[in-house]
Scaffold this motif. Structure first.
Motif, PDB file in Angstrom:
ATOM      1  N   ARG A   7      10.160   5.073 -10.828  1.00  0.00           N
ATOM      2  CA  ARG A   7       9.872   4.627 -12.126  1.00  0.00           C
ATOM      3  C   ARG A   7       8.666   5.661 -12.716  1.00  0.00           C
ATOM      4  N   GLY A   8       8.111   6.696 -11.689  1.00  0.00           N
ATOM      5  CA  GLY A   8       7.077   7.701 -12.190  1.00  0.00           C
ATOM      6  C   GLY A   8       5.916   6.875 -12.601  1.00  0.00           C
ATOM      7  N   ARG A   9       5.421   6.032 -11.729  1.00  0.00           N
ATOM      8  CA  ARG A   9       3.884   5.414 -11.991  1.00  0.00           C
ATOM      9  C   ARG A   9       3.514   4.550 -10.734  1.00  0.00           C
ATOM     10  N   MET A  10       2.013   4.072 -10.924  1.00  0.00           N
ATOM     11  CA  MET A  10       1.479   3.441  -9.843  1.00  0.00           C
ATOM     12  C   MET A  10       0.951   2.009 -10.784  1.00  0.00           C
ATOM     13  N   ASP A  11       1.162   1.016 -10.350  1.00  0.00           N
ATOM     14  CA  ASP A  11       0.587  -0.214 -11.026  1.00  0.00           C
ATOM     15  C   ASP A  11      -0.393  -0.816 -10.266  1.00  0.00           C
ATOM     16  N   VAL A  12      -1.352  -1.160 -10.799  1.00  0.00           N
ATOM     17  CA  VAL A  12      -2.617  -1.734 -10.177  1.00  0.00           C
ATOM     18  C   VAL A  12      -3.118  -2.787 -10.922  1.00  0.00           C
ATOM     19  N   CYS A  13      -3.801  -3.701 -10.182  1.00  0.00           N
ATOM     20  CA  CYS A  13      -4.289  -4.887 -11.013  1.00  0.00           C
ATOM     21  C   CYS A  13      -5.800  -5.085 -10.279  1.00  0.00           C
ATOM     22  N   ILE A  14      -6.827  -5.219 -10.947  1.00  0.00           N
ATOM     23  CA  ILE A  14      -8.077  -5.191 -10.505  1.00  0.00           C
ATOM     24  C   ILE A  14      -8.479  -6.658 -10.869  1.00  0.00           C
ATOM     25  N   GLY A  21     -12.469 -14.089 -11.572  1.00  0.00           N
ATOM     26  CA  GLY A  21     -11.636 -14.825 -12.771  1.00  0.00           C
ATOM     27  C   GLY A  21     -11.107 -13.887 -13.750  1.00  0.00           C
ATOM     28  N   SER A  22     -11.640 -12.662 -13.678  1.00  0.00           N
ATOM     29  CA  SER A  22     -11.372 -11.805 -14.826  1.00  0.00           C
ATOM     30  C   SER A  22     -10.331 -10.691 -14.343  1.00  0.00           C
ATOM     31  N   ALA A  23      -9.599  -9.891 -14.803  1.00  0.00           N
ATOM     32  CA  ALA A  23      -8.453  -9.021 -14.367  1.00  0.00           C
ATOM     33  C   ALA A  23      -8.399  -7.722 -15.400  1.00  0.00           C
ATOM     34  N   VAL A  24      -8.024  -6.698 -14.954  1.00  0.00           N
ATOM     35  CA  VAL A  24      -7.414  -5.528 -15.863  1.00  0.00           C
ATOM     36  C   VAL A  24      -6.382  -4.923 -15.038  1.00  0.00           C
ATOM     37  N   ALA A  25      -5.361  -4.706 -15.726  1.00  0.00           N
ATOM     38  CA  ALA A  25      -4.025  -4.052 -15.177  1.00  0.00           C
ATOM     39  C   ALA A  25      -4.041  -2.430 -15.650  1.00  0.00           C
ATOM     40  N   LEU A  26      -3.858  -1.534 -14.598  1.00  0.00           N
ATOM     41  CA  LEU A  26      -3.705  -0.216 -14.872  1.00  0.00           C
ATOM     42  C   LEU A  26      -2.426   0.212 -14.556  1.00  0.00           C
ATOM     43  N   VAL A  27      -1.691   1.108 -15.504  1.00  0.00           N
ATOM     44  CA  VAL A  27      -0.751   1.890 -15.053  1.00  0.00           C
ATOM     45  C   VAL A  27      -1.032   3.295 -14.913  1.00  0.00           C
TER      46      VAL A  27
END
Length: 176
Positions: free
Chosen positions: A92-99, A103-109
């Motif tokens: 899919r040409g990516r790496m997904d990361v969730c930090i 209780g807070s979060a941010v998703a990175l593609v």
């Protein structure tokens, strides 16, 4: 070492090394209440790449080094109580990361742009939407490592801006 990339990284991390690219200071991305502060995390992330990006890529001929160093940067979050969820979306040409922290979060593609690739921002914004839906959160970044030839030094081109995903979410686009 036969691999010059690992040799360079290990040399910077050895006990004899005078400086490290991974700080052990109290993190600015953790608020006093223990929650993740995405704005300060972004500033720390951008500062990291401005300071060390040129060193990391000096002489490196390995296109996947960017996500590997990103992963090493993110391990600093784990050292300070955060959780990192990674998904390598092969094909899919990516790496997904969730930090996640407090209780807070941010998703990175994370995407890598190579020679002759079109700008991946349109596809990437759609992928950020997918990631946000999958993780059930609203904060997201699209991180694009530009590995094309002839670009200015990393320290001069690191930047961030906001963009809207197809579903109307405001997310951060980071270009390195």
């Amino acid at each position: 070492f036969t691999n010059s990339i690992w040799k360079a990284l290990l040399a910077r991390q050895s006990p004899a090394s005078k400086t490290s690219m991974f700080t052990t200071d109290k993190p600015t991305w953790v608020r006093p209440n223990g929650r993740l502060d995405p704005e300060n995390l972004l500033e720390t992330f951008l500062d990291f790449w401005r300071r060390f990006g040129d060193q990391v890529f000096a002489g490196a001929n390995y296109g996947e080094l960017s996500p590997l160093v990103l992963t090493a940067f993110l391990n600093g979050i784990v050292k300070h109580g955060g959780i990192i969820e990674r998904e390598y979306a092969l094909g899919r040409g990516r790496m997904d990361v969730c930090i996640r922290q407090g209780g807070s979060a941010v998703a990175l593609v994370v995407k890598v742009r190579r020679e002759k690739d079109v700008d991946p921002v349109v596809e990437g914004l759609s992928q950020v939407d997918e990631s946000l839906n999958r993780h059930g959160i609203d904060a997201g970044w699209l991180v694009i490592f530009d590995r094309r030839n002839g670009l200015p030094p990393v320290s001069q081109r690191v930047r961030s801006s906001t963009a809207e995903t197809p579903s109307g979410r405001q997310v951060v686009v980071v270009r390195i």
